[in-house]
Design a protein around this motif. Sequence first.
Motif, mmCIF file in Angstrom:
data_model
loop_
_atom_site.group_PDB
_atom_site.id
_atom_site.type_symbol
_atom_site.label_atom_id
_atom_site.label_comp_id
_atom_site.label_asym_id
_atom_site.label_seq_id
_atom_site.Cartn_x
_atom_site.Cartn_y
_atom_site.Cartn_z
ATOM 1 N N ALA A 121 25.056 54.696 47.933
ATOM 2 C CA ALA A 121 26.377 54.447 48.003
ATOM 3 C C ALA A 121 26.578 53.587 49.452
ATOM 4 O O ALA A 121 27.526 52.677 49.194
ATOM 5 N N ALA A 122 25.953 53.786 50.435
ATOM 6 C CA ALA A 122 26.115 53.258 51.522
ATOM 7 C C ALA A 122 25.805 51.444 51.519
ATOM 8 O O ALA A 122 26.117 50.836 51.755
ATOM 9 N N ARG A 123 24.542 51.507 50.694
ATOM 10 C CA ARG A 123 24.006 50.277 50.387
ATOM 11 C C ARG A 123 24.893 49.424 49.402
ATOM 12 O O ARG A 123 25.134 48.154 49.758
ATOM 13 N N ALA A 124 25.371 49.950 48.599
ATOM 14 C CA ALA A 124 26.480 49.479 47.604
ATOM 15 C C ALA A 124 27.540 48.949 48.377
ATOM 16 O O ALA A 124 27.799 47.799 48.125
ATOM 17 N N ASP A 125 27.976 49.630 49.288
ATOM 18 C CA ASP A 125 29.167 49.155 50.092
ATOM 19 C C ASP A 125 28.882 47.925 50.876
ATOM 20 O O ASP A 125 29.454 47.169 50.999
ATOM 21 N N LEU A 135 32.093 35.978 44.046
ATOM 22 C CA LEU A 135 31.410 37.160 43.416
ATOM 23 C C LEU A 135 32.259 38.601 43.518
ATOM 24 O O LEU A 135 32.647 39.213 42.640
ATOM 25 N N ARG A 136 32.847 38.634 44.832
ATOM 26 C CA ARG A 136 33.441 39.995 45.097
ATOM 27 C C ARG A 136 34.642 39.836 44.522
ATOM 28 O O ARG A 136 35.106 40.867 43.938
ATOM 29 N N ALA A 137 35.462 38.824 44.239
ATOM 30 C CA ALA A 137 36.773 38.752 43.756
ATOM 31 C C ALA A 137 36.588 38.931 42.267
ATOM 32 O O ALA A 137 37.200 39.905 41.634
ATOM 33 N N ARG A 165 29.053 34.204 34.844
ATOM 34 C CA ARG A 165 27.920 33.970 35.877
ATOM 35 C C ARG A 165 28.048 34.862 37.010
ATOM 36 O O ARG A 165 27.452 35.626 37.683
ATOM 37 N N ARG A 166 29.450 34.621 37.681
ATOM 38 C CA ARG A 166 29.585 35.530 38.783
ATOM 39 C C ARG A 166 29.731 37.027 38.615
ATOM 40 O O ARG A 166 29.141 37.877 39.379
ATOM 41 N N LEU A 167 30.046 37.608 37.490
ATOM 42 C CA LEU A 167 30.049 39.028 37.282
ATOM 43 C C LEU A 167 28.471 39.431 37.045
ATOM 44 O O LEU A 167 28.228 40.557 37.716
ATOM 45 N N ARG A 168 27.718 38.633 36.452
ATOM 46 C CA ARG A 168 26.505 38.831 36.141
ATOM 47 C C ARG A 168 25.806 38.887 37.484
ATOM 48 O O ARG A 168 25.110 39.795 37.800
ATOM 49 N N LEU A 169 25.809 38.000 38.397
ATOM 50 C CA LEU A 169 25.300 37.913 39.775
ATOM 51 C C LEU A 169 25.571 39.112 40.709
ATOM 52 O O LEU A 169 24.636 39.891 41.412
ATOM 53 N N GLY A 170 27.089 39.132 40.575
ATOM 54 C CA GLY A 170 27.641 40.462 41.511
ATOM 55 C C GLY A 170 26.953 42.031 40.923
ATOM 56 O O GLY A 170 26.394 42.690 41.725
ATOM 57 N N LEU A 173 23.310 42.022 42.167
ATOM 58 C CA LEU A 173 23.330 42.674 43.445
ATOM 59 C C LEU A 173 23.479 43.970 43.551
ATOM 60 O O LEU A 173 22.798 44.648 44.377
ATOM 61 N N LEU A 174 24.528 44.671 42.960
ATOM 62 C CA LEU A 174 24.783 45.834 43.043
ATOM 63 C C LEU A 174 23.752 46.880 42.487
ATOM 64 O O LEU A 174 23.280 47.784 43.005
#
Length: 193
Positions: A121-125, A135-137, A165-170, A173-174
């Motif tokens: 959870a901390a790493r995801a944050d 990507l965050r948006a 692409r942005r959703l996939r990359l985000g 990363l998660l």
Amino acid sequence: MAKKDLPLCWDRKMQQRLARGEAAALGELYDRFASLVHGLAHRVLDDERAADHITRDVFAHVWEHPDTYDPRQGPLRSWVATLTHRLAVQRLRATEAAALARGGPGTTEELERKVRHASVAARADYIVQSMPAPLRAALELAYFQRRDYRQTAADLGVTEDEARRRLRLGLQLLATARDAGSPGAPPGYGGAA
């Protein structure tokens, strides 16, 4: 100097200022990273006072040992986050182990499961806070507002392919948050521990 080198230049200068004992440098570092440190500690410990103590301990460590940061290993932000995570997990383990030793509920396996969950959870944050704004948006629109990629594209004013692409990359990363929280995965956030 390339734009990418600017943060590392700031990191090196900050480390040098701390090594010289500049109290103003510690104040600047605190202003920049205190919310990150406190947020990560709170995410692991789920306790405001304990997060306050970890925040104090992290900045005390940085002040007393600025030479333990190696800019070649990654950004100062990552090092501070790694240090926070390590101290918070140590405190969680110690607190929970003491409760088990006093005859509290649970087992050591449950304790380790709790620690892994808190770490993920901390790493995801941290990942969400650190990822590029586009990507965050996209992730925030998809997750919090339940928008699909077409709606996300329209809201962001980008093509549907770009939104995907942005959703996939985000999401990729998660996904690393969970991978890092599993047994055998390397610790840390990419910086020096």
